[in-house]
Scaffold this motif. Structure first.
Motif, PDB file in Angstrom:
ATOM      1  N   ASP A 147      -2.310   3.495 -10.762  1.00  0.00           N
ATOM      2  CA  ASP A 147      -2.314   2.100 -11.190  1.00  0.00           C
ATOM      3  C   ASP A 147      -3.516   1.813 -12.085  1.00  0.00           C
ATOM      4  N   GLY A 148      -3.238   1.231 -13.251  1.00  0.00           N
ATOM      5  CA  GLY A 148      -4.289   0.921 -14.208  1.00  0.00           C
ATOM      6  C   GLY A 148      -4.575   2.038 -15.185  1.00  0.00           C
ATOM      7  N   ARG A 149      -3.994   3.224 -14.944  1.00  0.00           N
ATOM      8  CA  ARG A 149      -4.223   4.361 -15.851  1.00  0.00           C
ATOM      9  C   ARG A 149      -2.910   4.858 -16.449  1.00  0.00           C
ATOM     10  N   ARG A 181       1.463   7.193  -6.395  1.00  0.00           N
ATOM     11  CA  ARG A 181       0.396   8.190  -6.524  1.00  0.00           C
ATOM     12  C   ARG A 181       0.930   9.593  -6.236  1.00  0.00           C
ATOM     13  N   ASP A 182       1.815   9.700  -5.261  1.00  0.00           N
ATOM     14  CA  ASP A 182       2.401  11.003  -4.926  1.00  0.00           C
ATOM     15  C   ASP A 182       3.177  11.589  -6.103  1.00  0.00           C
ATOM     16  N   THR A 216       0.833  -1.205   0.000  1.00  0.00           N
ATOM     17  CA  THR A 216       0.000   0.000   0.000  1.00  0.00           C
ATOM     18  C   THR A 216       0.866   1.253   0.000  1.00  0.00           C
ATOM     19  N   ALA A 217       1.948   1.224   0.781  1.00  0.00           N
ATOM     20  CA  ALA A 217       2.853   2.367   0.831  1.00  0.00           C
ATOM     21  C   ALA A 217       3.532   2.592  -0.508  1.00  0.00           C
ATOM     22  N   VAL A 218       3.877   1.503  -1.205  1.00  0.00           N
ATOM     23  CA  VAL A 218       4.476   1.627  -2.533  1.00  0.00           C
ATOM     24  C   VAL A 218       3.483   2.290  -3.498  1.00  0.00           C
ATOM     25  N   VAL A 219       2.237   1.833  -3.474  1.00  0.00           N
ATOM     26  CA  VAL A 219       1.202   2.412  -4.336  1.00  0.00           C
ATOM     27  C   VAL A 219       1.028   3.893  -4.030  1.00  0.00           C
TER      28      VAL A 219
END
Length: 283
Positions: free
Chosen positions: A17-19, A11-12, A4-7
């Motif tokens: 993810d997926g886009r 995002r930051d 979750t932290a990697v994701v």
């Protein structure tokens, strides 16, 4: 938690993810064979960058590819493990973040000694299936000797072996136990904390997450922050940087936590000096 932290780190940086990025993630469940097969699977998929979380995964990425860029997290000794030529100039297809050093092990033992003045014999718990077990043992034995302590290593490969290992520690007259980064202990951190308390052994671990499992203390880098930081390496590589030229980062801040509830259950009084040094005290 770490994934979750990697994701969040991606995002930051504007990656969704997926886009705008596709994250192919695999969880091996601490099985060496699954680590090996999943690393090979990701290489076959032709990923642009291979990211590894934790000290157990990086060796399998190294074996799986010498061409795809690899960003590792939480690797104790990148140079000694053969992942990089040096921290400043990795020189290969791997780079990332390191989380371990002899000074960290020494400080962890020193804090245990402050906590228990009669401390002479300390157990080290390792998973012998981990390629890092010999490193942990060598560094801990050296640090213990410098502090006038005897280090004895105990092994566990499974939850059942964890129980046998703690029983053996108590029977051998161990007075405390330390653990370095390991997936088995992370997954079963609550059991480890319970076993340490049951056998009246002050437990020192390496991260906030394992500390929350019921340890007396923890000293080490912020693992979650490290996971959030890793995508910055991926971003640079996707923009054209070579891992060979991206210096390995070491933790800028080390965290020290103490659990007063556990100390009380063990009949220990925490010295004011340690309380003053702690980043957080659980009461």
């Amino acid at each position: 938690m770490y994934y979750t932290a990697v994701v969040e780190g991606f995002r930051d940086l504007g990656y969704m993810d997926g886009r705008t990025i596709a994250l192919e993630h695999r969880f091996a469940g601490e099985s060496p064979e699954r680590f090996r097969s999943m690393a090979a699977e990701l290489v076959r998929l032709g990923v642009d960058v291979l990211v590894t979380v934790g000290p157990q995964t990086a060796p399998y990425a190294k074996s799986a590819t010498s061409t795809i860029p690899v960003v590792f997290m939480g690797v104790p000794d990148p140079v000694g493990s053969g992942f990089v030529d040096s921290l400043a100039r990795p020189g290969r297809n791997m780079t990332g973040l390191s989380n371990f050093g002899a000074d960290i092990v020494s400080k962890r033992l020193q804090y245990l000694k402050y906590m228990r003045e009669d401390l002479l014999r300390v157990a080290l718990l390792v998973n012998p299936t981990s390629q890092l077990a010999p490193l942990y043992r060598r560094v801990t034995e050296t640090a213990a000797a410098e502090l006038g302590l005897e280090n004895v290593t105990f092994e566990a490969r499974s939850p059942d072996e964890l129980e046998r290992a703690f029983k053996a520690m108590a029977e051998a007259g161990m007075q405390a136990v330390t653990i370095n980064g390991d997936g088995l202990v992370y997954q079963h951190r609550s059991l480890v904390g319970k076993l340490a308390l049951t056998h009246h052994l002050p437990l020192a671990v390496w991260s906030r997450e394992t500390f929350d499992g019921g340890a007396l203390m923890s000293y080490g880098p912020d693992q979650v922050a490290m996971c959030r930081r890793a995508p910055a390496f991926v971003d640079k590589i996707l923009r054209g940087a070579k891992p060979a030229d991206l210096p390995v980062e070491q933790p800028a801040k080390l965290e020290f936590f103490i659990n007063l509830k556990v100390a009380g259950a063990l009949g220990l009084t925490v010295p004011p000096m340690l309380l003053a040094l702690a980043d957080d005290v659980i009461e």
